[in-house]
Design a protein around this motif. Structure first.
Motif, PDB file in Angstrom:
ATOM      1  N   THR A 250       0.835  -1.196   0.000  1.00 21.39           N
ATOM      2  CA  THR A 250       0.000   0.000   0.000  1.00 21.39           C
ATOM      3  C   THR A 250       0.874   1.252   0.000  1.00 21.39           C
ATOM      4  O   THR A 250       1.904   1.304   0.678  1.00 21.39           O
ATOM      5  CB  THR A 250      -0.900   0.016   1.261  1.00 21.39           C
ATOM      6  OG1 THR A 250      -1.677  -1.177   1.278  1.00 21.39           O
ATOM      7  CG2 THR A 250      -1.827   1.223   1.258  1.00 21.39           C
ATOM      8  N   ASP A 251       0.474   2.253  -0.755  1.00 20.09           N
ATOM      9  CA  ASP A 251       1.233   3.511  -0.819  1.00 20.09           C
ATOM     10  C   ASP A 251       1.374   4.101   0.581  1.00 20.09           C
ATOM     11  O   ASP A 251       0.396   4.201   1.332  1.00 20.09           O
ATOM     12  CB  ASP A 251       0.505   4.495  -1.732  1.00 20.09           C
ATOM     13  CG  ASP A 251       1.385   5.700  -2.073  1.00 20.09           C
ATOM     14  OD1 ASP A 251       1.709   6.464  -1.148  1.00 20.09           O
ATOM     15  OD2 ASP A 251       1.727   5.841  -3.256  1.00 20.09           O
ATOM     16  N   ARG A 252       2.594   4.489   0.941  1.00 16.45           N
ATOM     17  CA  ARG A 252       2.871   5.023   2.278  1.00 16.45           C
ATOM     18  C   ARG A 252       2.050   6.272   2.589  1.00 16.45           C
ATOM     19  O   ARG A 252       1.748   6.557   3.740  1.00 16.45           O
ATOM     20  CB  ARG A 252       4.360   5.347   2.414  1.00 16.45           C
ATOM     21  CG  ARG A 252       5.253   4.118   2.501  1.00 16.45           C
ATOM     22  CD  ARG A 252       6.710   4.534   2.654  1.00 16.45           C
ATOM     23  NE  ARG A 252       7.591   3.395   2.739  1.00 16.45           N
ATOM     24  CZ  ARG A 252       7.917   2.767   3.870  1.00 16.45           C
ATOM     25  NH1 ARG A 252       7.408   3.180   5.014  1.00 16.45           N
ATOM     26  NH2 ARG A 252       8.745   1.741   3.851  1.00 16.45           N
ATOM     27  N   SER A 253       1.693   7.029   1.568  1.00 18.33           N
ATOM     28  CA  SER A 253       0.935   8.265   1.790  1.00 18.33           C
ATOM     29  C   SER A 253      -0.460   7.986   2.347  1.00 18.33           C
ATOM     30  O   SER A 253      -1.112   8.882   2.886  1.00 18.33           O
ATOM     31  CB  SER A 253       0.822   9.056   0.480  1.00 18.33           C
ATOM     32  OG  SER A 253       0.067   8.341  -0.489  1.00 18.33           O
ATOM     33  N   LEU A 254      -0.914   6.751   2.249  1.00 19.51           N
ATOM     34  CA  LEU A 254      -2.239   6.385   2.751  1.00 19.51           C
ATOM     35  C   LEU A 254      -2.195   5.879   4.196  1.00 19.51           C
ATOM     36  O   LEU A 254      -3.227   5.567   4.778  1.00 19.51           O
ATOM     37  CB  LEU A 254      -2.857   5.302   1.853  1.00 19.51           C
ATOM     38  CG  LEU A 254      -3.049   5.679   0.378  1.00 19.51           C
ATOM     39  CD1 LEU A 254      -3.590   4.498  -0.408  1.00 19.51           C
ATOM     40  CD2 LEU A 254      -3.984   6.890   0.264  1.00 19.51           C
ATOM     41  N   GLN A 255      -0.972   5.798   4.740  1.00 23.80           N
ATOM     42  CA  GLN A 255      -0.814   5.274   6.099  1.00 23.80           C
ATOM     43  C   GLN A 255      -0.389   6.386   7.059  1.00 23.80           C
ATOM     44  O   GLN A 255       0.285   7.338   6.654  1.00 23.80           O
ATOM     45  CB  GLN A 255       0.236   4.156   6.115  1.00 23.80           C
ATOM     46  CG  GLN A 255      -0.131   2.970   5.234  1.00 23.80           C
ATOM     47  CD  GLN A 255       0.971   1.928   5.198  1.00 23.80           C
ATOM     48  OE1 GLN A 255       2.097   2.191   5.624  1.00 23.80           O
ATOM     49  NE2 GLN A 255       0.648   0.753   4.692  1.00 23.80           N
ATOM     50  N   LEU A 256      -0.793   6.247   8.302  1.00 25.58           N
ATOM     51  CA  LEU A 256      -0.411   7.209   9.339  1.00 25.58           C
ATOM     52  C   LEU A 256       0.817   6.688  10.066  1.00 25.58           C
ATOM     53  O   LEU A 256       0.740   5.746  10.847  1.00 25.58           O
ATOM     54  CB  LEU A 256      -1.568   7.414  10.323  1.00 25.58           C
ATOM     55  CG  LEU A 256      -1.343   8.464  11.416  1.00 25.58           C
ATOM     56  CD1 LEU A 256      -1.159   9.845  10.792  1.00 25.58           C
ATOM     57  CD2 LEU A 256      -2.516   8.464  12.401  1.00 25.58           C
TER      58      LEU A 256
END
Length: 282
Positions: A250-256
């Motif tokens: 999953t794209d890191r930008s979608l994770q906190l």
């Protein structure tokens, strides 16, 4: 008794690591042989019981070696047979239970502080040897350690904890009360030893003016008293990683993600070293 010199730090750490590796060996033997080990830690407040337990468990499997540190009994527990709430914490096959304070609360703090009646105290002294003989007869390995410290050293450690935010939680009004009841606790301990220092379950006294020396002595004795042997462990091999099936992370930008605090240390804007003053006391 001549006061022992402080144990050299490098020598202490080297021997501690060796003993800890032996504790891992003992743990494996207990697990594979289905043994049950109970180790009781009692003694004066600030005598070093907690530090010894911490070093013992540092490299052990928490599913096998567990610390039992019970809070004050509830109203319901106070109506039970005194030993009842401790029984549920005894080890099953392949387990080690380290009691940071134990059923001996009744012979110490409860006796001195008036938390139990004279009859309850006398009943405990009668029943405790019977209870412990039952544990041993059932196959439990029982070891009892009393950590001894002088009144001057105890007071020094208490003063250190008053000003040390990392250890302030270790002090309670009951702990501080022990300073004014030193002789009462001494008499209670002597009476306890008379009744409970039985051939099947002796008390082992750990002199703990120097905490490092006390830890080494206590752990070495425990290892020497348990008839463990080296056991062969199942040889493990890493399996070969299978070929990719096309998974994409999953794209890191979608994770906190948590902030990179570690980078502040690398920039020289952080860093803190805590030195336990009680480990360096003299």
């Amino acid at each position: 008794m001549t006061k022992a010199s402080k144990l050299d730090k490098d020598l202490y750490e080297s021997e501690l690591h060796r003993l800890q590796s032996e504790l891992v060996e003992m743990q494996e033997w207990i697990k594979q042989q289905g043994q049950r080990l109970v180790v009781i830690f009692e003694g004066r407040d600030a005598a070093g019981k907690g530090g010894a337990i911490k070093r013992i468990t540092e490299y052990l499997n928490p599913r096998i070696a567990q610390v039992v540190a019970l809070p004050a009994p509830t109203e319901r527990q106070q109506s039970q047979w005194y030993f009842q709430r401790y029984i549920q914490h005894l080890p099953s096959a392949g387990q080690i239970k380290l009691f940071d304070r134990s059923w001996y609360n009744r012979a110490g703090v409860e006796r001195v502080m008036g938390y139990c009646s004279t009859e309850e105290h006398r009943r405990f002294l009668r029943q405790c040897p019977i209870f412990e003989r039952m544990l041993i007869e059932d196959g439990i390995i029982l070891r009892k350690y009393w950590f001894s410290v002088s009144d001057k050293q105890q007071e020094k450690r208490f003063k250190s904890r008053l000003t040390d935010p990392m250890r302030r939680w270790k002090l309670s009004p009951t702990d501080l009360e022990s300073l004014t009841r030193w002789e009462d606790y001494s008499r209670a301990k002597d009476e306890m030893f008379v009744h409970t220092d039985i051939p099947e379950a002796r008390w082992h006294v750990v002199e703990s003016e120097d905490k490092k020396r006390a830890r080494i002595n206590m752990i070495a004795h425990l290892l020497s008293s348990v008839p463990y042997q080296h056991v062969e462990r199942e040889e493990l091999k890493l399996p070969k990683r299978p070929a990719s099936t096309g998974y994409r992370r999953t794209d890191r930008s979608l994770q906190l993600e948590v902030p990179d605090h570690a980078s502040e240390l690398e920039d020289g804007s952080g860093g803190y070293t805590y030195v336990d003053p009680e480990d360096d006391d003299s």
